[in-house]
Design a protein around this motif. Structure first.
Motif, PDB file in Angstrom:
ATOM      1  N   THR A 136      46.595  -2.828  33.511  1.00 23.50           N
ATOM      2  CA  THR A 136      46.272  -3.273  34.869  1.00 23.50           C
ATOM      3  C   THR A 136      45.718  -2.111  35.696  1.00 23.50           C
ATOM      4  O   THR A 136      44.754  -2.279  36.443  1.00 23.50           O
ATOM      5  CB  THR A 136      47.509  -3.875  35.559  1.00 23.50           C
ATOM      6  OG1 THR A 136      47.981  -4.965  34.779  1.00 23.50           O
ATOM      7  CG2 THR A 136      47.182  -4.362  36.953  1.00 23.50           C
ATOM      8  N   SER A 137      46.310  -0.942  35.557  1.00 24.96           N
ATOM      9  CA  SER A 137      45.823   0.239  36.287  1.00 24.96           C
ATOM     10  C   SER A 137      44.391   0.569  35.873  1.00 24.96           C
ATOM     11  O   SER A 137      43.561   0.917  36.727  1.00 24.96           O
ATOM     12  CB  SER A 137      46.734   1.438  36.027  1.00 24.96           C
ATOM     13  OG  SER A 137      48.001   1.218  36.597  1.00 24.96           O
ATOM     14  N   LYS A 138      44.106   0.443  34.595  1.00 27.83           N
ATOM     15  CA  LYS A 138      42.741   0.694  34.106  1.00 27.83           C
ATOM     16  C   LYS A 138      41.771  -0.325  34.717  1.00 27.83           C
ATOM     17  O   LYS A 138      40.683   0.042  35.165  1.00 27.83           O
ATOM     18  CB  LYS A 138      42.714   0.625  32.578  1.00 27.83           C
ATOM     19  CG  LYS A 138      41.377   0.940  31.973  1.00 27.83           C
ATOM     20  CD  LYS A 138      41.022   2.391  32.124  1.00 27.83           C
ATOM     21  CE  LYS A 138      39.728   2.685  31.379  1.00 27.83           C
ATOM     22  NZ  LYS A 138      39.278   4.056  31.569  1.00 27.83           N
ATOM     23  N   ALA A 139      42.167  -1.588  34.756  1.00 27.55           N
ATOM     24  CA  ALA A 139      41.331  -2.625  35.366  1.00 27.55           C
ATOM     25  C   ALA A 139      41.092  -2.303  36.840  1.00 27.55           C
ATOM     26  O   ALA A 139      39.968  -2.434  37.342  1.00 27.55           O
ATOM     27  CB  ALA A 139      41.986  -3.995  35.223  1.00 27.55           C
ATOM     28  N   TYR A 140      42.133  -1.868  37.522  1.00 28.77           N
ATOM     29  CA  TYR A 140      42.025  -1.547  38.952  1.00 28.77           C
ATOM     30  C   TYR A 140      41.061  -0.379  39.169  1.00 28.77           C
ATOM     31  O   TYR A 140      40.272  -0.390  40.120  1.00 28.77           O
ATOM     32  CB  TYR A 140      43.415  -1.238  39.512  1.00 28.77           C
ATOM     33  CG  TYR A 140      43.476  -1.226  41.015  1.00 28.77           C
ATOM     34  CD1 TYR A 140      43.462  -2.410  41.741  1.00 28.77           C
ATOM     35  CD2 TYR A 140      43.554  -0.034  41.708  1.00 28.77           C
ATOM     36  CE1 TYR A 140      43.517  -2.414  43.118  1.00 28.77           C
ATOM     37  CE2 TYR A 140      43.620  -0.017  43.095  1.00 28.77           C
ATOM     38  CZ  TYR A 140      43.598  -1.196  43.792  1.00 28.77           C
ATOM     39  OH  TYR A 140      43.652  -1.189  45.175  1.00 28.77           O
ATOM     40  N   GLN A 141      41.091   0.615  38.280  1.00 28.31           N
ATOM     41  CA  GLN A 141      40.173   1.748  38.373  1.00 28.31           C
ATOM     42  C   GLN A 141      38.719   1.312  38.181  1.00 28.31           C
ATOM     43  O   GLN A 141      37.805   1.915  38.751  1.00 28.31           O
ATOM     44  CB  GLN A 141      40.522   2.805  37.329  1.00 28.31           C
ATOM     45  CG  GLN A 141      41.832   3.512  37.569  1.00 28.31           C
ATOM     46  CD  GLN A 141      42.270   4.320  36.351  1.00 28.31           C
ATOM     47  OE1 GLN A 141      41.565   4.421  35.349  1.00 28.31           O
ATOM     48  NE2 GLN A 141      43.468   4.877  36.435  1.00 28.31           N
ATOM     49  N   LEU A 142      38.521   0.266  37.394  1.00 27.74           N
ATOM     50  CA  LEU A 142      37.172  -0.208  37.077  1.00 27.74           C
ATOM     51  C   LEU A 142      36.725  -1.384  37.945  1.00 27.74           C
ATOM     52  O   LEU A 142      35.670  -1.965  37.702  1.00 27.74           O
ATOM     53  CB  LEU A 142      37.108  -0.637  35.602  1.00 27.74           C
ATOM     54  CG  LEU A 142      37.327   0.459  34.570  1.00 27.74           C
ATOM     55  CD1 LEU A 142      37.516  -0.147  33.189  1.00 27.74           C
ATOM     56  CD2 LEU A 142      36.171   1.454  34.589  1.00 27.74           C
ATOM     57  N   ALA A 177      43.185  -7.447  41.820  1.00 33.08           N
ATOM     58  CA  ALA A 177      44.058  -7.023  42.927  1.00 33.08           C
ATOM     59  C   ALA A 177      45.437  -7.669  42.822  1.00 33.08           C
ATOM     60  O   ALA A 177      46.468  -7.000  43.000  1.00 33.08           O
ATOM     61  CB  ALA A 177      43.412  -7.363  44.267  1.00 33.08           C
ATOM     62  N   ALA A 178      45.475  -8.967  42.532  1.00 32.56           N
ATOM     63  CA  ALA A 178      46.762  -9.651  42.381  1.00 32.56           C
ATOM     64  C   ALA A 178      47.542  -9.063  41.210  1.00 32.56           C
ATOM     65  O   ALA A 178      48.745  -8.807  41.323  1.00 32.56           O
ATOM     66  CB  ALA A 178      46.553 -11.151  42.202  1.00 32.56           C
ATOM     67  N   SER A 179      46.872  -8.841  40.104  1.00 29.76           N
ATOM     68  CA  SER A 179      47.525  -8.259  38.932  1.00 29.76           C
ATOM     69  C   SER A 179      48.086  -6.879  39.243  1.00 29.76           C
ATOM     70  O   SER A 179      49.203  -6.540  38.837  1.00 29.76           O
ATOM     71  CB  SER A 179      46.535  -8.147  37.765  1.00 29.76           C
ATOM     72  OG  SER A 179      46.132  -9.409  37.336  1.00 29.76           O
ATOM     73  N   TYR A 180      47.312  -6.079  39.953  1.00 31.73           N
ATOM     74  CA  TYR A 180      47.749  -4.724  40.303  1.00 31.73           C
ATOM     75  C   TYR A 180      49.015  -4.761  41.155  1.00 31.73           C
ATOM     76  O   TYR A 180      49.971  -4.014  40.903  1.00 31.73           O
ATOM     77  CB  TYR A 180      46.618  -3.988  41.027  1.00 31.73           C
ATOM     78  CG  TYR A 180      46.899  -2.532  41.276  1.00 31.73           C
ATOM     79  CD1 TYR A 180      46.822  -1.601  40.239  1.00 31.73           C
ATOM     80  CD2 TYR A 180      47.250  -2.079  42.533  1.00 31.73           C
ATOM     81  CE1 TYR A 180      47.076  -0.260  40.450  1.00 31.73           C
ATOM     82  CE2 TYR A 180      47.508  -0.740  42.762  1.00 31.73           C
ATOM     83  CZ  TYR A 180      47.420   0.168  41.726  1.00 31.73           C
ATOM     84  OH  TYR A 180      47.687   1.502  41.947  1.00 31.73           O
ATOM     85  N   THR A 200      46.962 -12.281  48.435  1.00 33.76           N
ATOM     86  CA  THR A 200      45.708 -12.195  47.679  1.00 33.76           C
ATOM     87  C   THR A 200      45.423 -13.517  46.963  1.00 33.76           C
ATOM     88  O   THR A 200      44.302 -14.030  47.011  1.00 33.76           O
ATOM     89  CB  THR A 200      45.768 -11.039  46.662  1.00 33.76           C
ATOM     90  OG1 THR A 200      45.930  -9.808  47.365  1.00 33.76           O
ATOM     91  CG2 THR A 200      44.513 -10.975  45.807  1.00 33.76           C
ATOM     92  N   CYS A 201      46.445 -14.080  46.324  1.00 31.51           N
ATOM     93  CA  CYS A 201      46.260 -15.335  45.591  1.00 31.51           C
ATOM     94  C   CYS A 201      45.944 -16.492  46.528  1.00 31.51           C
ATOM     95  O   CYS A 201      45.116 -17.353  46.195  1.00 31.51           O
ATOM     96  CB  CYS A 201      47.494 -15.640  44.742  1.00 31.51           C
ATOM     97  SG  CYS A 201      47.643 -14.557  43.316  1.00 31.51           S
ATOM     98  N   GLU A 202      46.578 -16.527  47.667  1.00 28.96           N
ATOM     99  CA  GLU A 202      46.296 -17.600  48.629  1.00 28.96           C
ATOM    100  C   GLU A 202      44.870 -17.497  49.151  1.00 28.96           C
ATOM    101  O   GLU A 202      44.172 -18.512  49.278  1.00 28.96           O
ATOM    102  CB  GLU A 202      47.332 -17.578  49.749  1.00 28.96           C
ATOM    103  CG  GLU A 202      48.703 -18.055  49.259  1.00 28.96           C
ATOM    104  CD  GLU A 202      49.835 -17.816  50.242  1.00 28.96           C
ATOM    105  OE1 GLU A 202      49.631 -17.137  51.277  1.00 28.96           O
ATOM    106  OE2 GLU A 202      50.954 -18.311  49.959  1.00 28.96           O
ATOM    107  N   LEU A 203      44.402 -16.273  49.430  1.00 30.81           N
ATOM    108  CA  LEU A 203      43.018 -16.083  49.861  1.00 30.81           C
ATOM    109  C   LEU A 203      42.055 -16.422  48.726  1.00 30.81           C
ATOM    110  O   LEU A 203      41.021 -17.061  48.938  1.00 30.81           O
ATOM    111  CB  LEU A 203      42.804 -14.652  50.343  1.00 30.81           C
ATOM    112  CG  LEU A 203      41.397 -14.307  50.823  1.00 30.81           C
ATOM    113  CD1 LEU A 203      40.977 -15.202  51.996  1.00 30.81           C
ATOM    114  CD2 LEU A 203      41.330 -12.832  51.230  1.00 30.81           C
ATOM    115  N   TRP A 204      42.402 -16.046  47.517  1.00 23.50           N
ATOM    116  CA  TRP A 204      41.607 -16.353  46.322  1.00 23.50           C
ATOM    117  C   TRP A 204      41.463 -17.869  46.176  1.00 23.50           C
ATOM    118  O   TRP A 204      40.360 -18.390  45.944  1.00 23.50           O
ATOM    119  CB  TRP A 204      42.294 -15.732  45.131  1.00 23.50           C
ATOM    120  CG  TRP A 204      41.683 -15.874  43.775  1.00 23.50           C
ATOM    121  CD1 TRP A 204      40.448 -16.346  43.435  1.00 23.50           C
ATOM    122  CD2 TRP A 204      42.307 -15.508  42.543  1.00 23.50           C
ATOM    123  NE1 TRP A 204      40.277 -16.305  42.071  1.00 23.50           N
ATOM    124  CE2 TRP A 204      41.397 -15.789  41.501  1.00 23.50           C
ATOM    125  CE3 TRP A 204      43.546 -14.964  42.216  1.00 23.50           C
ATOM    126  CZ2 TRP A 204      41.687 -15.560  40.156  1.00 23.50           C
ATOM    127  CZ3 TRP A 204      43.833 -14.724  40.874  1.00 23.50           C
ATOM    128  CH2 TRP A 204      42.922 -15.012  39.865  1.00 23.50           C
TER     129      TRP A 204
END
Length: 188
Positions: A65-71, A84-87, A101-105
């Protein structure tokens, strides 16, 4: 998934199909392969993280998840919500922020089941909001009726609310749709 590699996209797509039919353990190698093919594909990391988390590999989940957030700057706007939700779920533990975040999504992309599965699968049960979890699971099923996880979420929220008949109905409906993943078998 936003990627410049057709092979990485194929691995992600195959992973989703396997996830829906056979569960996280079976899908994990395909998601891992996608990150190997395109190490800059943020969504490949985030879906790999979800599968790691589902099988109890929390450290690997947080790492992916941190790697995804960096990318995330390489991701589409839709994907950024997921990342963002996963992070916030896997790394910071800020479930209130993940819920926002999920509600806005869900408001921004009303035809996507993803925010509802996050809400129903992780956020609401952890916060003890089982009624809201039932609503989220029903919405996820409405949007993706052949995604077994929605039925699993509907079952366990009803189970937590001591609604045995409704929980059994969720399992029966999944079975009638021929949706068989290990988690559903365990719940039966």
């Amino acid at each position: 998934a936003t990627t410049s590699s057709l092979e990485a996209l194929k691995a992600c797509s195959a992973g989703w199909k396997v996830l829906s039919s056979s569960g996280d353990i079976a899908a994990l190698p395909l998601f891992k392969r996608a990150t190997e093919i395109d190490p800059k594909c943020s969504m490949a990391y985030v879906i790999l993280a979800r599968s790691y988390g589902a099988i109890g590999e929390t450290a690997l989940s947080a790492e992916s998840t941190s790697k995804a957030y960096q990318l995330r700057d390489r991701a589409s706007d839709r994907e950024k919500f997921n990342i963002a939700a996963s992070y916030d779920i896997d790394v910071t533990g800020n479930l209130e922020k993940a819920q926002q975040t999920c509600e806005l999504w869900a408001q921004t992309y009303p035809r996507e089941a993803g925010p509802h599965t996050f809400l129903g699968g992780t956020i609401y049960p952890t916060l003890g909001k089982y009624e809201k979890g039932v609503e989220a699971a029903r919405k996820a099923i409405e949007l993706e009726p052949d995604f077994a996880i929605g039925y699993l979420q509907l079952e366990f929220h009803n189970q937590f609310l001591d609604r045995v008949r409704e929980a059994e109905n969720a399992l029966l409906t999944a079975s009638q749709r021929k949706l068989e993943i290990p988690e559903l078998l365990v719940q039966r």
